[in-house]
Design an enzyme around this catalytic site. Structure first.
Site, PDB file in Angstrom:
ATOM      1  N   GLY A 250       0.818  -1.199   0.000  1.00 14.65           N
ATOM      2  CA  GLY A 250       0.000   0.000   0.000  1.00 14.65           C
ATOM      3  C   GLY A 250       0.849   1.244   0.000  1.00 14.65           C
ATOM      4  N   LYS A 269       2.656  -5.393   9.019  1.00 17.21           N
ATOM      5  CA  LYS A 269       2.744  -4.275   8.085  1.00 17.21           C
ATOM      6  C   LYS A 269       4.113  -3.629   8.228  1.00 17.21           C
ATOM      7  CE  LYS A 269       0.287  -0.032   6.782  1.00 17.21           C
ATOM      8  NZ  LYS A 269      -0.852   0.853   7.117  1.00 17.21           N
ATOM      9  N   ASP A 360      -9.984   7.010   4.859  1.00 19.36           N
ATOM     10  CA  ASP A 360      -9.735   6.185   3.678  1.00 19.36           C
ATOM     11  C   ASP A 360     -10.664   4.971   3.703  1.00 19.36           C
ATOM     12  OD1 ASP A 360      -8.654   5.375   1.312  1.00 19.36           O
ATOM     13  OD2 ASP A 360      -6.750   4.672   2.147  1.00 19.36           O
TER      14      ASP A 360
END
Length: 505
Positions: A250, A269, A360
């Site tokens: 991302g 992540k 988002d």
């Protein structure tokens, strides 16, 4: 057990060979060695052991292990499913216990055990489960026709409800039956036959449906207990993590499936160097840490030395956008899609109450569990706010999901998230179609300025479009609904046409 007999089964009678591997309603779950085990839950909150309490009522503090537990350090007590223990100190997430098998003492996670002779030992008993959540769990693909659970009634204190999965030509449905209590003790669904215990009731309807929509087959598969990962495990060493499979990438980095201490499956992540400062990344992690809700992807820990890692719960079916495009996702019924949308609204209602924003919100940032439950992910630009959050110049954001006032003025509030939620609903009811098909980002901006809104697709009920989606797209942010309102509307979308309980058989 006969139709009206109350004779108790012989507990000393050995199980016949042909019965092995088959679930029986009279087998206590903790002793059912042949039942498919739930995935083990690894827990990490090891605090300084408190001294044993010498004043416990021992008659009330014997428990049975519902799952195997592997000790993580020398303060833990390893136990096997079915093992009996005495609780020496029973408060919080961790209980100090003594095994009646080995005589050893140590800490066990409290959600891995149940009191001896309690209903919690039954695999079908979900004490505090609400009606809506019972339906969600029974509708999980792993549960087949006749899967069931018994829960406490939400409206009648002291009574119970039986929820059963039915499969008809119209699809999968959950039927609910009131279990009424007799003044002198005992239970019944139909007054023509009563039972001395819930176990006896389950045994009877497991032999034959006797007026129910289905014969009771297997208990609803119970989700693994929630992991009590605590504050003292916030910063962890990189060596405790093992990256296994890349799930995606991302704006801020990559996401991997991996393991913590080679035991617990997690999502990891990583920060893409140069995208944002480590301080900003840690700010993201701290926001996620402060937001704790069952509809939000849970943050576990971070690695603070570069490359920085952020460790969250792993969601087996990936993002909602991709899942809707799979064979299984494309076959989801409209009621199931609306319920998944209600789950997202529930998570956003919590963010709303916490005076926070997401910024988002879209199907790509919603993750789906094995049981098809939805959780909100990617709080990369979310911030705790007083009234509004102003985006920095040059920040990238997805135009097709962004409210007009955020596009033109860079000002994001929870009402901008409401606009995005309306676009997300269009993604859901079209099974992942790109919003504003055929339009470029500049065309979308120009059309929105002229008052254009995406039209209702054929797969969207008019009531959902007019009453929910179009309301999310009102030009004036203050006229858009709250997420609390959206949650209630979506949860009750079909309630008016549903019968709350089935008639007595």
């Amino acid at each position: 057990m006969g139709l009206v007999s109350s004779k108790k089964p012989d507990k000393e009678k050995p199980i016949k060979e042909k019965d092995k591997g088959q679930w029986s309603p009279l087998k206590v779950s903790a002793q059912d060695k042949d039942a498919p085990p739930l995935p083990p839950l690894v827990v990490f909150n090891h605090l300084t052991p408190p001294p044993p309490d010498e004043h416990l009522d021992e008659d009330k503090h014997f428990v049975v292990a519902l799952y195997d537990y592997t000790a993580m350090n020398d303060r833990d007590l390893q136990m096997l499913k079915g093992e009996k223990l005495q609780v020496l100190k029973g408060t919080g997430d961790w209980w100090l216990a003594r095994s009646l098998v080995t005589g050893r003492e140590g800490y066990v996670p409290s959600n891995f055990v149940a009191r001896v002779e309690s209903l919690e030992m039954e695999r079908w008993f979900f004490r505090s489960q609400g009606r809506k959540e019972a339906e969600r769990q029974l509708l999980a693909p792993i549960n087949k026709a006749g899967s069931f659970l018994i829960r406490e009634s939400e409206t009648n204190k002291g009574a119970f409800s039986l929820s059963v999965k039915d499969v008809t030509t119209q699809g999968e449905l959950i039927k609910h039956y009131k279990i009424r209590c007799l003044d002198e003790g005992g239970y019944y669904i139909s007054p023509r036959i009563t039972f001395p215990s819930l176990q006896a009731l389950v045994q009877h309807y497991s032999k034959k449906g006797d007026g129910l929509c289905q014969r009771l087959t297997l208990p609803c598969v119970r989700p693994a207990p929630q992991n009590p990962w605590a504050q003292d495990e916030w910063e962890i060493p990189r060596q405790s993590l093992r990256l296994v499979r890349k799930l995606g990438s991302g704006q801020f980095g990559e996401v991997w499936m991996g393991y913590y201490k080679n035991n617990m499956k997690v999502a990891i992540k990583t920060l893409k160097e140069g995208t944002m400062s480590p301080e900003a990344f840690l700010g993201e992690a701290n926001v996620m840490k402060a937001l704790q809700h069952e509809r939000l992807v849970r943050l576990y820990a971070v690695v603070t030395k570069e490359p920085i890692y952020i460790v969250t719960e792993y969601m087996a079916r990936g993002c909602l956008l991709d899942f809707l495009k799979t064979d299984e996702g494309s076959r989801l019924s409209l009621p199931r899609l609306i319920d998944m949308s209600a789950q997202i609204a529930e998570g956003m209602a919590y963010i709303e109450r916490m005076n926070s924003i997401h910024r988002d919100l879209r199907a790509a940032n919603i993750l789906v569990s094995e049981a098809l439950c939805c959780k909100i992910a990617d709080f990369g630009l979310a911030r705790i706010i007083d009234s509004e959050y102003t985006a920095q110049e040059g920040a990238k954001f997805p135009i097709k999901w962004t409210a007009p006032e955020a596009i033109h003025f860079g000002v994001f509030t929870i009402k901008a998230d409401v606009w995005s939620f309306g676009v997300l609903l269009m993604e859901v009811v079209t099974y992942g179609r790109v919003p504003y098909p055929g339009m470029s980002n500049p065309e979308v901006i120009r059309n929105l300025e002229r008052g254009y809104r995406m039209p209702r697709p054929d797969t969207c009920p008019p009531e959902l479009y007019r009453g929910v989606i179009a309301e999310c797209w009102r030009s004036r942010p203050e006229e858009r609904p709250t997420f609390e309102f959206l949650q209630s509307v979506l949860e009750d979308f079909y309630t008016a046409t549903e019968r709350q309980y089935e008639l007595q058989p």
